[in-house]
Enzyme design. Structure first.
Site, PDB file in Angstrom:
ATOM      1  N   GLU A 108       1.044  -4.775  13.593  1.00  0.00           N
ATOM      2  CA  GLU A 108       1.546  -3.411  13.425  1.00  0.00           C
ATOM      3  C   GLU A 108       1.989  -2.835  14.768  1.00  0.00           C
ATOM      4  O   GLU A 108       3.001  -2.152  14.864  1.00  0.00           O
ATOM      5  CB  GLU A 108       0.425  -2.512  12.880  1.00  0.00           C
ATOM      6  CG  GLU A 108       0.246  -2.563  11.388  1.00  0.00           C
ATOM      7  CD  GLU A 108       1.170  -1.573  10.697  1.00  0.00           C
ATOM      8  OE1 GLU A 108       2.173  -2.051  10.134  1.00  0.00           O
ATOM      9  OE2 GLU A 108       0.906  -0.370  10.726  1.00  0.00           O
ATOM     10  N   LYS A 111       0.847  -1.203   0.000  1.00  0.00           N
ATOM     11  CA  LYS A 111       0.000   0.000   0.000  1.00  0.00           C
ATOM     12  C   LYS A 111       0.870   1.236   0.000  1.00  0.00           C
ATOM     13  O   LYS A 111       2.054   1.180   0.359  1.00  0.00           O
ATOM     14  CB  LYS A 111      -0.930   0.022   1.212  1.00  0.00           C
ATOM     15  CG  LYS A 111      -0.223   0.050   2.573  1.00  0.00           C
ATOM     16  CD  LYS A 111       0.120   1.436   3.069  1.00  0.00           C
ATOM     17  CE  LYS A 111       1.307   1.388   3.972  1.00  0.00           C
ATOM     18  NZ  LYS A 111       2.008   2.526   4.340  1.00  0.00           N
ATOM     19  N   ASP A 171      -2.721   1.337   7.671  1.00  0.00           N
ATOM     20  CA  ASP A 171      -1.951   0.398   6.840  1.00  0.00           C
ATOM     21  C   ASP A 171      -2.624  -0.970   6.771  1.00  0.00           C
ATOM     22  O   ASP A 171      -2.831  -1.528   5.694  1.00  0.00           O
ATOM     23  CB  ASP A 171      -0.530   0.213   7.410  1.00  0.00           C
ATOM     24  CG  ASP A 171       0.329   1.443   7.217  1.00  0.00           C
ATOM     25  OD1 ASP A 171      -0.145   2.384   6.566  1.00  0.00           O
ATOM     26  OD2 ASP A 171       1.461   1.457   7.718  1.00  0.00           O
TER      27      ASP A 171
HETATM   28  O1  PMV Z   1       5.878   4.025   7.385  1.00  0.00           O
HETATM   29  P1  PMV Z   1       4.597   3.312   7.151  1.00  0.00           P
HETATM   30  O2  PMV Z   1       4.397   2.865   5.739  1.00  0.00           O
HETATM   31  O3  PMV Z   1       4.323   2.224   8.160  1.00  0.00           O
HETATM   32  O4  PMV Z   1       3.405   4.405   7.382  1.00  0.00           O
HETATM   33  C1  PMV Z   1       3.302   5.141   8.575  1.00  0.00           C
HETATM   34  C2  PMV Z   1       2.136   6.082   8.485  1.00  0.00           C
HETATM   35  C3  PMV Z   1       1.997   7.030   9.671  1.00  0.00           C
HETATM   36  O5  PMV Z   1       0.859   7.851   9.404  1.00  0.00           O
HETATM   37  C4  PMV Z   1       3.214   7.939   9.824  1.00  0.00           C
HETATM   38  C5  PMV Z   1       1.785   6.276  10.984  1.00  0.00           C
HETATM   39  C6  PMV Z   1       0.435   5.552  11.085  1.00  0.00           C
HETATM   40  O6  PMV Z   1       0.354   4.647  11.939  1.00  0.00           O
HETATM   41  O7  PMV Z   1      -0.532   5.909  10.383  1.00  0.00           O
END
Ligand code: PMV
Length: 354
Positions: free
Chosen positions: A141, A13, A152
């Site tokens: 997560e 994603k 996510d």
């Molecule tokens: O880094 P990633 O792909 O796991 O995305 C994190 C997204 C944030 O908004 C920074 C944190 C969240 O839990 O939504």
């Protein structure tokens, strides 16, 4: 009990808009990609449960008899339960990590063991099952990120394009299959630390940072409006222009939140030299960025920008948004060439003992 090989996949994603702001109750727009992680569950008679994550170099096995002897009463079964620190500490003993194990290897193994030991393995794929998959994925997560927003796991479970705000999810009806480049700068970063830095900046400068989050919220809403308009009318150059402007504005806001990185600046500059607009996606501080590919671009133009990006040492995938969510693929429905392709693709293979 599993009786056959089970092959499942879930999409990767990207967050189009709203990362970090979503942690503070604002809207995020997230889309599933046509880049999937495959997971193979396979019963075997070795008496071991083995975990093989070839892409991150993890190959571990645990004796099932030994696992059964351990007191696992601290892990409830059934409904998804939070991986509190005390449970994770106990699991570390079970995991029996070698000394040279890196932090991210430890977290990946812990997330596997936590889910493996807790989940009642049943194959049901109704709406409530997707809810359950989503809840378990959220716990995974939590093991890795601490306090994730939940966006996510939601987009990888349901796929498509989602609007997410404080646990409330709505799907965009017919998201246009926009083409994008997903670019990995290969600069490692900790989502947990970056989320904490944004929180601290908000506490230190509330009058400056809160309006940034409000503006990112407005960008997500405007992007949603444009995507819905593109689904109902013939997509026009103005739509792509608007999407490009929103990308640029959000990228500047994310820099102001302190989650930029020189590698991401370089990524934006390189794509801009080819007339394309990019932003970081996810936590920032390195990690990944996305570039919008307008439909008027020719094949050689796309190849040229991909070459420029790989020339900077980045990994680059051309893909499209709006892929299906978590899916089960029966072994019987896949022919030999597909299996061979999967061999190369499998990001993770879990072989579970029956
Ligand atoms: O880094 P990633 O792909 O796991 O995305 C994190 C997204 C944030 O908004 C920074 C944190 C969240 O839990 O939504």
């Amino acid at each position: 009990m599993l009786s056959d090989v089970l092959l499942v996949s879930a999409p990767g994603k990207v967050i189009l808009h709203g990362e970090h702001a979503v942690v503070h109750g604002k809207v995020a727009l997230a889309v599933a990609l046509n880049l999937r992680t495959f997971l193979q569950l396979q019963p075997h008679s070795s008496g071991k449960v083995s975990l093989n994550l070839p892409n991150i170099g993890i190959k571990r096995a645990w004796d099932v008899a030994r696992l059964q002897l351990l007191d696992m009463s601290f892990l409830e079964q059934g409904d998804p339960t939070s991986p509190i620190l005390e449970k994770l500490e106990k699991l570390k003993e079970v995991a029996d990590f070698p000394e040279d194990c890196t932090d991210h290897e430890r977290l990946a193994v812990l997330a596997f063991l936590y889910l493996y030991l807790c989940i009642c393995r049943k194959q049901r794929w109704r709406a409530e099952d997707l809810e359950l998959i989503n809840k378990w994925a959220f716990q995974g997560e939590k093991v890795i990120h601490g306090n994730p927003s939940g966006v996510d796991n939601a987009v990888s479970t349901w796929g498509g394009a989602l609007r997410y705000q404080q646990g409330k999810i709505s799907s965009l009806k017919r998201p246009p299959a926009l083409k994008i480049l997903l670019i990995n700068t290969k600069v490692p970063r900790s989502t947990k630390a970056l989320v904490l830095n944004v929180r601290n900046r908000l506490l230190k400068f509330p009058k400056i940072v809160a309006p940034l989050l409000t503006s990112i919220n407005a960008i997500s809403l405007e992007c949603e409006r444009v995507l819905e308009e593109m689904a109902t009318a013939v997509p026009a150059p103005e739509h792509y222009l608007a999407l490009e402007e929103l990308i640029d504005m959000n990228q500047h806001h994310l820099n102001a939140l302190g989650v930029g990185h020189t590698s991401l600046d370089q990524l934006c500059q390189v794509t801009m030299a080819h007339g394309l607009h990019s932003k970081l996606t996810g936590a920032g501080g390195g990690g990944c960025g996305i570039t919008l590919l307008r439909p008027d671009l020719t094949g050689p133009e796309v190849e040229a920008v991909k070459q420029a990006l790989t020339g900077c040492g980045f990994d680059c995938w051309e893909t499209s948004i709006g892929a299906p969510g978590v899916s089960v693929h029966t072994a019987a429905s896949l022919d030999a060439p597909v299996w061979q392709a999967l061999d190369g693709l499998c990001a993770g293979q879990w072989a579970s003992s029956s």
